[in-house]
Design a protein around this motif. Structure first.
Motif, mmCIF file in Angstrom:
data_model
loop_
_atom_site.group_PDB
_atom_site.id
_atom_site.type_symbol
_atom_site.label_atom_id
_atom_site.label_comp_id
_atom_site.label_asym_id
_atom_site.label_seq_id
_atom_site.Cartn_x
_atom_site.Cartn_y
_atom_site.Cartn_z
ATOM 1 N N PRO A 53 0.831 -1.216 0.000
ATOM 2 C CA PRO A 53 0.000 0.000 0.000
ATOM 3 C C PRO A 53 0.862 1.261 0.000
ATOM 4 O O PRO A 53 1.913 1.312 0.628
ATOM 5 N N ALA A 54 0.372 2.287 -0.720
ATOM 6 C CA ALA A 54 1.080 3.564 -0.804
ATOM 7 C C ALA A 54 0.412 4.630 0.057
ATOM 8 O O ALA A 54 0.875 5.766 0.105
ATOM 9 N N GLY A 55 -0.684 4.265 0.731
ATOM 10 C CA GLY A 55 -1.398 5.208 1.579
ATOM 11 C C GLY A 55 -2.363 4.464 2.492
ATOM 12 O O GLY A 55 -2.508 3.241 2.389
ATOM 13 N N ILE A 56 -3.034 5.210 3.353
ATOM 14 C CA ILE A 56 -3.954 4.581 4.298
ATOM 15 C C ILE A 56 -5.204 4.057 3.596
ATOM 16 O O ILE A 56 -5.548 4.502 2.492
ATOM 17 N N PHE A 80 -7.954 -5.521 13.496
ATOM 18 C CA PHE A 80 -7.718 -5.180 12.097
ATOM 19 C C PHE A 80 -6.631 -4.136 12.046
ATOM 20 O O PHE A 80 -6.604 -3.216 12.860
ATOM 21 N N MET A 81 -5.727 -4.296 11.098
ATOM 22 C CA MET A 81 -4.593 -3.389 10.996
ATOM 23 C C MET A 81 -4.482 -2.885 9.553
ATOM 24 O O MET A 81 -4.527 -3.672 8.607
ATOM 25 N N ASP A 82 -4.350 -1.596 9.417
ATOM 26 C CA ASP A 82 -4.063 -0.983 8.124
ATOM 27 C C ASP A 82 -2.586 -1.250 7.848
ATOM 28 O O ASP A 82 -1.732 -0.913 8.665
ATOM 29 N N ARG A 83 -2.276 -1.862 6.719
ATOM 30 C CA ARG A 83 -0.889 -2.203 6.438
ATOM 31 C C ARG A 83 -0.008 -0.969 6.269
ATOM 32 O O ARG A 83 1.199 -1.046 6.383
ATOM 33 N N TYR A 84 -0.602 0.180 6.025
ATOM 34 C CA TYR A 84 0.186 1.395 5.839
ATOM 35 C C TYR A 84 0.386 2.144 7.156
ATOM 36 O O TYR A 84 1.506 2.494 7.515
ATOM 37 N N SER A 85 -0.715 2.367 7.891
ATOM 38 C CA SER A 85 -0.627 3.175 9.112
ATOM 39 C C SER A 85 -0.576 2.348 10.388
ATOM 40 O O SER A 85 -0.341 2.882 11.456
ATOM 41 N N ARG A 86 -0.848 1.063 10.292
ATOM 42 C CA ARG A 86 -0.748 0.076 11.372
ATOM 43 C C ARG A 86 -1.956 -0.032 12.299
ATOM 44 O O ARG A 86 -2.075 -0.989 12.995
#
Length: 169
Positions: A53-56, A80-86
């Motif tokens: 990912p390049a952004g949230i 659940f975790m956003d791969r960009y922002s964690r």
């Protein structure tokens, strides 16, 4: 009897070895958090072809783990975790039902208001394959992705996150 002597586990092991003694290791109960033997269907693993990912709010990964409590009991954590922002969302409960993951997903969607087309990746557990869960993903216009059969490395991001959480606990 405890005599108040400070002694490392390594020292105890040496003493026991010289006395030809072995510690009895009780088998500890580890709750199972994934039941992928269901007939609810599976989604393809979209991570195999997806770029990082390049952004949230482009790629969320999720999973369930158990959290040990005082007294030998435990509860379940859906995260659940956003791969960009964690960070995205979580829910803690004493049962590992569909409601556990639905509550965590609703929290994440409410907090983040993600755009359509987000890839949502989890293991192949029945909670993520249920009709109500898939319906919520459809309403949010998410693209569902699941691990390949018997491949825990497909969701290594969450496994690593849970390892860190349990170390901190």
């Amino acid at each position: 009897a405890d005599l108040g002597e400070v002694c490392s586990p390594r020292r105890v092991a040496k003493i026991m070895k010289t006395q030809r003694l072995r510690a009895i290791q009780p088998k500890s109960f580890v709750p199972k958090t994934t039941d992928s033997r269901h007939r609810l269907g599976y989604s393809p693993n979209l991570l195999l072809e997806a770029p990082d990912p390049a952004g949230i709010n482009q790629l969320w990964v999720g999973d369930i783990t158990y959290v040990p409590l005082v007294g030998g009991t435990f509860c379940y954590l859906a995260l659940f975790m956003d791969r960009y922002s964690r960070y995205v969302g979580w829910h803690l409960d004493d049962t590992m039902t569909e409601q556990l993951v639905l509550a965590a997903l609703r929290m994440a969607i409410g907090d983040r208001q993600p755009p359509a087309g987000l890839i949502h990746h989890t293991d192949r557990g029945g909670q993520y394959a249920s009709a109500r869960y898939r319906d919520l993903l459809r309403r949010a216009d998410f693209r569902q992705s699941m691990n390949r059969a018997d491949n825990c490395y497909d969701n290594a991001f969450m496994e690593s996150c849970f390892g860190t959480i349990k170390t901190e606990l």
